[in-house]
Structures are given as C-alpha cells and as structure tokens.
Scaffold this active site. Structure first.
Site, PDB file in Angstrom:
ATOM      1  N   ASP A  97     -11.323   2.833   3.954  1.00 36.07           N
ATOM      2  CA  ASP A  97     -11.766   1.444   3.803  1.00 36.07           C
ATOM      3  C   ASP A  97     -13.278   1.357   3.602  1.00 36.07           C
ATOM      4  OD1 ASP A  97      -9.891  -0.655   3.789  1.00 36.07           O
ATOM      5  OD2 ASP A  97      -9.414  -0.327   5.906  1.00 36.07           O
ATOM      6  N   GLN A 128      -5.071  -1.410   9.587  1.00 32.25           N
ATOM      7  CA  GLN A 128      -4.898  -2.731   8.981  1.00 32.25           C
ATOM      8  C   GLN A 128      -5.475  -3.793   9.913  1.00 32.25           C
ATOM      9  OE1 GLN A 128      -3.841  -3.249   5.905  1.00 32.25           O
ATOM     10  NE2 GLN A 128      -3.937  -5.480   6.024  1.00 32.25           N
ATOM     11  N   LYS A 136       0.841  -1.205   0.000  1.00 27.26           N
ATOM     12  CA  LYS A 136       0.000   0.000   0.000  1.00 27.26           C
ATOM     13  C   LYS A 136       0.877   1.257   0.000  1.00 27.26           C
ATOM     14  CE  LYS A 136      -3.823  -2.411   2.240  1.00 27.26           C
ATOM     15  NZ  LYS A 136      -4.612  -2.739   3.430  1.00 27.26           N
TER      16      LYS A 136
HETATM   17  N1  GUN Z   1      -6.866  -6.775   6.056  1.00 31.60           N
HETATM   18  C1  GUN Z   1      -7.135  -7.573   4.994  1.00 31.60           C
HETATM   19  N2  GUN Z   1      -7.806  -6.871   4.047  1.00 31.60           N
HETATM   20  C2  GUN Z   1      -7.972  -5.627   4.535  1.00 31.60           C
HETATM   21  C3  GUN Z   1      -8.590  -4.440   4.021  1.00 31.60           C
HETATM   22  O1  GUN Z   1      -9.135  -4.386   2.926  1.00 31.60           O
HETATM   23  N3  GUN Z   1      -8.525  -3.356   4.826  1.00 31.60           N
HETATM   24  C4  GUN Z   1      -7.946  -3.372   6.043  1.00 31.60           C
HETATM   25  N4  GUN Z   1      -7.959  -2.274   6.761  1.00 31.60           N
HETATM   26  N5  GUN Z   1      -7.374  -4.445   6.549  1.00 31.60           N
HETATM   27  C5  GUN Z   1      -7.389  -5.563   5.794  1.00 31.60           C
END
Ligand code: GUN
Length: 318
Positions: free
Chosen positions: A120, A97, A53
């Site tokens: 998100d 996360q 990311k």
């Molecule tokens: N962990 C696995 N997929 C995601 C996601 O799309 N967003 C977040 N914040 N954590 C994750």
C-alpha cells in the site's frame, strides 16, 4: 466534447504489462509473487474490495490468501499475524484492509508491516522514500492516476495541479507524485479559503474529498483535466435529483436500485466544462487494484534480485 479517461482501458494495459513480469519471476524463483490480505471484521464494502483484489490476483496468476480475523480482534492479535506474514518468504506483499475495527490501534498495525512488503506504500519509511524521490512502493490510487495521465499523454510538467483532500492514502501522496512529475502543486482542503477560486486555477484538478458532487462548475477551469477519486454511495432521492437532474438514464438507474455511486465532482460539470475527465464509476476505481498487483510484483522482483533496498541515493530535483 471532453475526453473521457477510461480506467478500464488503462487497467487492462497495466495487467498486460504484469503478465510477462510474473512469468519471468516464476522462471527465476520457481514461484509466483505472493500477496496476503488481512480483512478484519465484516465491513461489506471492504469485503467487496478484497474480493476484487484476490480475484484480480488469481486472474494474473499471483498467489494470494486472505486472513479474516473477527470484528473483535485485538491490536496484539493483528501484530502477531503481521509478524508471521513478515517472516514468510513466499509472501511478498501484505495489505491490511482499512478501516480496521475501532478498538484496534491502526497506526501501530500498519507500522508493523515490513516496509519491503508494504504494497500500500503506507509505512512511514515508504512515505519518506516517496517524498525524497527514492524508489519504493507508492500508494496504489495516486500511482494509478499518474499511470492514467501518462497513458493519455496529459502533460504534467510545468502545469498547475490542485489536489483537493489531504489524506495519507490519496491527497498527500498524490501531491508528492505530481511534484515528482514537475507539476506546480497546491494541496487544498475543507478549510481552504475560496476553495472554488483555488480549484479554478488548476490545469489539473484532483478531487479526493469524499463528499458527493461537491465540486461544481465554479471549481473547474474550462478545458482543465479533472480526476475524480470520490466513491460516494447516495441513497436520497433529493440528492440524486441534484446530481443527476438532467440525466434521465442515471435517474432511472437510481430509481431502479435505490442508490447510486457518485464521485466528488458533479458529473454534468465535468462533462460540460472539463477538457478531459475520469468518470465515476469507471475512471480511477479500476486502477487501484491494478497498481496493487504492480506493487506486489515489484516487491517480489526486489526480493528475487536481493537488491539493496531502500536505496539511499536520491534523484536530483531542480
Ligand atoms: N480501504 C480503502 N481503500 C484502501 C486502500 O487503498 N488500501 C487499504 N489497505 N485499505 C483501503
């Protein structure tokens, strides 16, 4: 031959659209969009995801920073971190996360994120905006899938869509987004009676269950579009033989590495029965991060134009 829906190609198209938007923002407000990621503890998969990311952000010229509290972090400490990020005007997006360490009240921490910075789309306010057809940030994986289906001009309006899986991150928002595209949507799950029969009705099947190669031939209507959201790491030779049995190249890869990434759909079934499908890896995976960049840019654009958000006028639904 089934059409392979190439996530890398769509990701590059999305990134191409991001670049001029970022340049315009820098011109307008004198800074790039800003993303803060909270990565608590040392989950290796989370570390890999967060690395991708922040690398993608850097490549596009989006400012990003990663906060890395230890595994022992408390709910209150995370709430304080979120409050500090909420207050910083140069931070447009906040991503926590998941999964968070077991002692943390994850729902409370996610609720504390300013809905305007919730890149998100997990905050209940944003879930409500999605389900009532109002503008707002959409969860990245399902939003990426819609982008991909549009990119390949796969029709959704009037088609039967079955989403297998009811998670807040993928299954439920996927269903709402497909509904907004005028598909006829069914949400199926592990307790659905005759799951294979329900799936076989689908013109568009989205598998987001989290079980390696659970969706087999009997689940797929010939010619259907199959979207495989699964990312399961398999390590047993028996399982590899079951999934890759007739694919010597993938068996050899498994033997060399001792593990392999498998979706929720049997890859042979997809290739043989579907009309179009997303491969694993290389299908849905690349889209999630690209859509996170889009959500961060949109959050910055909203802040820059100081639009009245959330907007409470609704789209019309028939
Ligand atoms: N962990 C696995 N997929 C995601 C996601 O799309 N967003 C977040 N914040 N954590 C994750």
């Amino acid at each position: 031959m089934a059409l392979v829906l190439d996530g890398v190609r769509v990701r590059e198209a999305i990134k191409g659209e991001c670049r001029p938007r970022i340049a315009r923002l820098i011109e307008r407000i004198g800074r790039p969009p800003g993303l803060a990621v909270i990565l608590a503890g040392s989950n290796p998969a989370s570390q890999v995801y967060v690395g991708s990311k922040t690398r993608t952000a850097a490549e596009l010229g989006i400012y990003s920073e990663t906060l890395t509290p230890p595994e022992s972090v408390t709910t209150d400490e995370l709430l304080a971190m979120v409050a500090a990020l909420n207050a910083r005007t140069e931070i447009d997006g906040i991503l926590i996360q998941l999964p968070l360490p077991a002692q943390v009240d994850a729902a409370r921490v996610l609720m504390a994120v300013d809905p305007a910075k919730d890149v998100d789309g997990f905050h209940p306010l944003n879930v409500g905006l999605l389900s009532t057809g109002r503008p707002g940030p959409r969860p990245c994986t399902p939003a990426g899938i819609i982008r991909m289906l549009k990119h390949y001009e796969i029709p959704m309006a009037g088609r039967r869509a079955v989403v297998v899986g009811r998670s807040d991150i993928v299954g439920k928002p996927m269903a709402m987004l497909l509904l907004a595209e005028n598909a006829t949507v069914t949400i199926a799950h592990s307790r659905t009676a005759d799951l294979a029969g329900v799936c076989r009705e689908a013109d568009l099947l989205v598998a987001a269950i989290g079980r390696a190669a659970m969706v087999t031939k009997e689940f797929i209507q010939p010619g259907a579009t199959v979207v495989d959201v699964g990312m399961n790491r398999i390590t047993s030779a028996e399982e590899a033989a079951r999934v890759f049995g007739q694919d010597p190249a993938r068996m050899a890869q498994f033997e060399a590495k001792g593990s392999a990434l498998v979706g929720d759909v049997d890859p042979r079934a997809m290739a043989e029965v579907a009309g179009a499908y997303t491969p694993v890896p290389g299908g849905v995976g690349p889209l999630t991060i690209a859509m996170l960049m889009v959500n961060t840019i949109e959050s910055c654009e909203r802040a820059a134009s100081q639009t009245n958000w959330p907007q409470m006028n609704t789209d019309k639904h028939g």
